[in-house]
Design a protein around this motif. Sequence first.
Motif, PDB file in Angstrom:
ATOM      1  N   GLY A 130       0.833  -1.186   0.000  1.00 22.15           N
ATOM      2  CA  GLY A 130       0.000   0.000   0.000  1.00 22.15           C
ATOM      3  C   GLY A 130       0.867   1.234   0.000  1.00 22.15           C
ATOM      4  N   GLU A 131       0.355   2.341   0.461  1.00 17.69           N
ATOM      5  CA  GLU A 131       1.115   3.582   0.506  1.00 17.69           C
ATOM      6  C   GLU A 131       2.184   3.498   1.590  1.00 17.69           C
ATOM      7  OE1 GLU A 131       2.391   7.144  -0.758  1.00 17.69           O
ATOM      8  OE2 GLU A 131       0.713   6.047  -1.654  1.00 17.69           O
ATOM      9  N   GLY A 132       3.441   3.285   1.188  1.00 20.04           N
ATOM     10  CA  GLY A 132       4.541   3.223   2.136  1.00 20.04           C
ATOM     11  C   GLY A 132       4.597   1.960   2.975  1.00 20.04           C
ATOM     12  N   THR A 133       3.830   0.932   2.608  1.00 20.39           N
ATOM     13  CA  THR A 133       3.839  -0.324   3.358  1.00 20.39           C
ATOM     14  C   THR A 133       3.943  -1.500   2.399  1.00 20.39           C
ATOM     15  OG1 THR A 133       1.434  -0.614   3.334  1.00 20.39           O
ATOM     16  CG2 THR A 133       2.374   0.677   5.158  1.00 20.39           C
ATOM     17  N   ALA A 134       4.396  -2.628   2.920  1.00 22.33           N
ATOM     18  CA  ALA A 134       4.436  -3.859   2.134  1.00 22.33           C
ATOM     19  C   ALA A 134       4.427  -5.034   3.099  1.00 22.33           C
ATOM     20  CB  ALA A 134       5.672  -3.912   1.248  1.00 22.33           C
ATOM     21  N   GLN A 135       3.723  -6.095   2.723  1.00 19.51           N
ATOM     22  CA  GLN A 135       3.582  -7.258   3.592  1.00 19.51           C
ATOM     23  C   GLN A 135       3.594  -8.522   2.742  1.00 19.51           C
ATOM     24  OE1 GLN A 135      -0.155  -7.431   5.741  1.00 19.51           O
ATOM     25  NE2 GLN A 135       0.757  -8.526   7.453  1.00 19.51           N
ATOM     26  N   ALA A 170       3.451 -15.792   8.576  1.00 17.42           N
ATOM     27  CA  ALA A 170       3.677 -15.650  10.017  1.00 17.42           C
ATOM     28  C   ALA A 170       5.135 -15.308  10.296  1.00 17.42           C
ATOM     29  CB  ALA A 170       3.284 -16.939  10.740  1.00 17.42           C
ATOM     30  N   LEU A 171       5.367 -14.043  10.579  1.00 17.70           N
ATOM     31  CA  LEU A 171       6.711 -13.528  10.822  1.00 17.70           C
ATOM     32  C   LEU A 171       6.548 -12.278  11.670  1.00 17.70           C
ATOM     33  CD1 LEU A 171       9.769 -13.804   9.982  1.00 17.70           C
ATOM     34  CD2 LEU A 171       9.224 -12.313   8.067  1.00 17.70           C
ATOM     35  N   SER A 172       7.346 -12.153  12.723  1.00 19.62           N
ATOM     36  CA  SER A 172       7.124 -11.088  13.700  1.00 19.62           C
ATOM     37  C   SER A 172       7.089  -9.695  13.093  1.00 19.62           C
ATOM     38  CB  SER A 172       8.205 -11.141  14.786  1.00 19.62           C
ATOM     39  OG  SER A 172       9.477 -10.831  14.243  1.00 19.62           O
ATOM     40  N   PHE A 173       7.973  -9.417  12.130  1.00 18.57           N
ATOM     41  CA  PHE A 173       8.024  -8.071  11.576  1.00 18.57           C
ATOM     42  C   PHE A 173       7.246  -7.937  10.264  1.00 18.57           C
ATOM     43  CE2 PHE A 173      12.093 -10.261  10.716  1.00 18.57           C
ATOM     44  CZ  PHE A 173      12.089 -10.296   9.320  1.00 18.57           C
ATOM     45  N   ASN A 174       6.515  -8.971   9.871  1.00 18.89           N
ATOM     46  CA  ASN A 174       5.689  -8.916   8.666  1.00 18.89           C
ATOM     47  C   ASN A 174       4.300  -8.373   9.026  1.00 18.89           C
ATOM     48  OD1 ASN A 174       5.038  -9.374   5.902  1.00 18.89           O
ATOM     49  ND2 ASN A 174       3.991 -11.264   6.490  1.00 18.89           N
ATOM     50  N   THR A 175       4.252  -7.090   9.319  1.00 22.29           N
ATOM     51  CA  THR A 175       3.020  -6.458   9.787  1.00 22.29           C
ATOM     52  C   THR A 175       2.402  -5.590   8.695  1.00 22.29           C
ATOM     53  OG1 THR A 175       4.300  -4.606  10.673  1.00 22.29           O
ATOM     54  CG2 THR A 175       3.830  -6.452  12.170  1.00 22.29           C
ATOM     55  N   ALA A 176       1.115  -5.307   8.832  1.00 29.18           N
ATOM     56  CA  ALA A 176       0.400  -4.532   7.826  1.00 29.18           C
ATOM     57  C   ALA A 176       0.940  -3.121   7.684  1.00 29.18           C
ATOM     58  CB  ALA A 176      -1.088  -4.498   8.170  1.00 29.18           C
ATOM     59  N   ASP A 177       1.550  -2.571   8.746  1.00 28.04           N
ATOM     60  CA  ASP A 177       2.084  -1.217   8.686  1.00 28.04           C
ATOM     61  C   ASP A 177       3.602  -1.195   8.500  1.00 28.04           C
ATOM     62  OD1 ASP A 177       2.745  -2.226  11.147  1.00 28.04           O
ATOM     63  OD2 ASP A 177       2.140  -0.456  12.289  1.00 28.04           O
ATOM     64  N   LEU A 226      14.106 -12.842   1.961  1.00 30.55           N
ATOM     65  CA  LEU A 226      13.130 -11.757   1.857  1.00 30.55           C
ATOM     66  C   LEU A 226      13.824 -10.454   2.190  1.00 30.55           C
ATOM     67  CD1 LEU A 226      12.316 -10.892   5.030  1.00 30.55           C
ATOM     68  CD2 LEU A 226      11.208 -13.115   4.917  1.00 30.55           C
ATOM     69  N   VAL A 227      13.137  -9.350   1.950  1.00 31.99           N
ATOM     70  CA  VAL A 227      13.697  -8.024   2.183  1.00 31.99           C
ATOM     71  C   VAL A 227      12.809  -7.287   3.173  1.00 31.99           C
ATOM     72  CG1 VAL A 227      14.320  -5.817   1.132  1.00 31.99           C
ATOM     73  CG2 VAL A 227      14.682  -7.950  -0.134  1.00 31.99           C
ATOM     74  N   SER A 228      13.425  -6.640   4.159  1.00 28.43           N
ATOM     75  CA  SER A 228      12.631  -5.901   5.135  1.00 28.43           C
ATOM     76  C   SER A 228      13.418  -4.743   5.733  1.00 28.43           C
ATOM     77  CB  SER A 228      12.169  -6.835   6.268  1.00 28.43           C
ATOM     78  OG  SER A 228      11.340  -6.129   7.180  1.00 28.43           O
ATOM     79  N   SER A 229      12.694  -3.691   6.055  1.00 32.65           N
ATOM     80  CA  SER A 229      13.251  -2.590   6.855  1.00 32.65           C
ATOM     81  C   SER A 229      12.507  -2.501   8.176  1.00 32.65           C
ATOM     82  CB  SER A 229      13.140  -1.264   6.089  1.00 32.65           C
ATOM     83  OG  SER A 229      11.783  -0.992   5.747  1.00 32.65           O
ATOM     84  N   SER A 230      11.716  -3.532   8.509  1.00 33.17           N
ATOM     85  CA  SER A 230      10.874  -3.510   9.701  1.00 33.17           C
ATOM     86  C   SER A 230      11.416  -4.331  10.864  1.00 33.17           C
ATOM     87  CB  SER A 230       9.466  -4.017   9.358  1.00 33.17           C
ATOM     88  OG  SER A 230       8.880  -3.215   8.360  1.00 33.17           O
ATOM     89  N   ALA A 231      12.397  -5.192  10.609  1.00 33.96           N
ATOM     90  CA  ALA A 231      12.934  -6.024  11.689  1.00 33.96           C
ATOM     91  C   ALA A 231      13.634  -5.154  12.715  1.00 33.96           C
ATOM     92  CB  ALA A 231      13.907  -7.051  11.132  1.00 33.96           C
TER      93      ALA A 231
END
Length: 293
Positions: free
Chosen positions: A210-215, A232-239, A257-262
């Motif tokens: 979405g706008e500035g988010t990815a899951q 099911a992953l701790s930092f895989n959140t809707a926001d 996978l790629v994340s900036s939320s962990a």
Amino acid sequence: MRSALPLLVVAASLLCTPVAMALNEFGIEGMGVVSTKAGEGRASLRPDGQRIVFASDRVGGSGGWDLWQAELREGRWQAPQPLALNSTADDLDPYFSHDGRWLLFASDRDGTMALYRVAIDADGRFGAAERWQEAGVQSAERGAALSADGERLLFARQAGTGRGWDLHFATISDGKRGPAVALEALNSAADETDGEWLGSDGAVVFTRAGEGTAQLWRSDCAWSAAAVQPVALSFNTADGMTRAAVVDAAKPGELLLVSSSARAPRAGGSDVYRMMAPRAVAVAGCGVRKPAR
């Protein structure tokens, strides 16, 4: 390093995470080599596990996002280098075919984001990049993935200028793409990209943004939307911002996978992580579905 961090270390960094969820989490991939203070994007491993190609906006490339490669030496990713096939535009979304003969990627070097492929010789050298598209179609495309037998292509296509991305698939015959079919059961008002096959029976994992988010989301059948749910992953959140899952062809039970939320471990902006691949439940008739020619 390429090997996963000990699970106890990862669990300790995620003390607020339910135990069942933490046990599915590995560690960061290639700290300081693959994952750096710069931004990293989608990553894919060659089927022999000896090389990794990933997108990055780090200094030293040709400009914008570039494709980089590192080699496995003494159990660690080392010697990251930009690929010679990079352009001054954005080059991203790398994906090795399961037989190791092709590297797919996306680039807007010709003005529109499109899929490209590069032949790989027996010595691992890359050939020239060629645009790989459906005959007579000029739509923007990205995030390609191939089934293990090389006969099905999964990718994202933009519906039109300024519109969102939807997942599509097509059959492959003699190296040519057949007509694309939208995966309506998975597509929504959000952007669906970076689809990846989970095994050979039609199960998939994909990004919903979405706008500035990815899951990351998953389904046991791409055509019927069976068991569609977030991974099911701790930092895989809707926001949050977690995306671009690719199965490790050398270790099919794991994916990158790629994340900036962990919360931890972190190297910089968006980093590459490794986790256990979601287990798919077979859905009768799902794996044989093919688009009409």
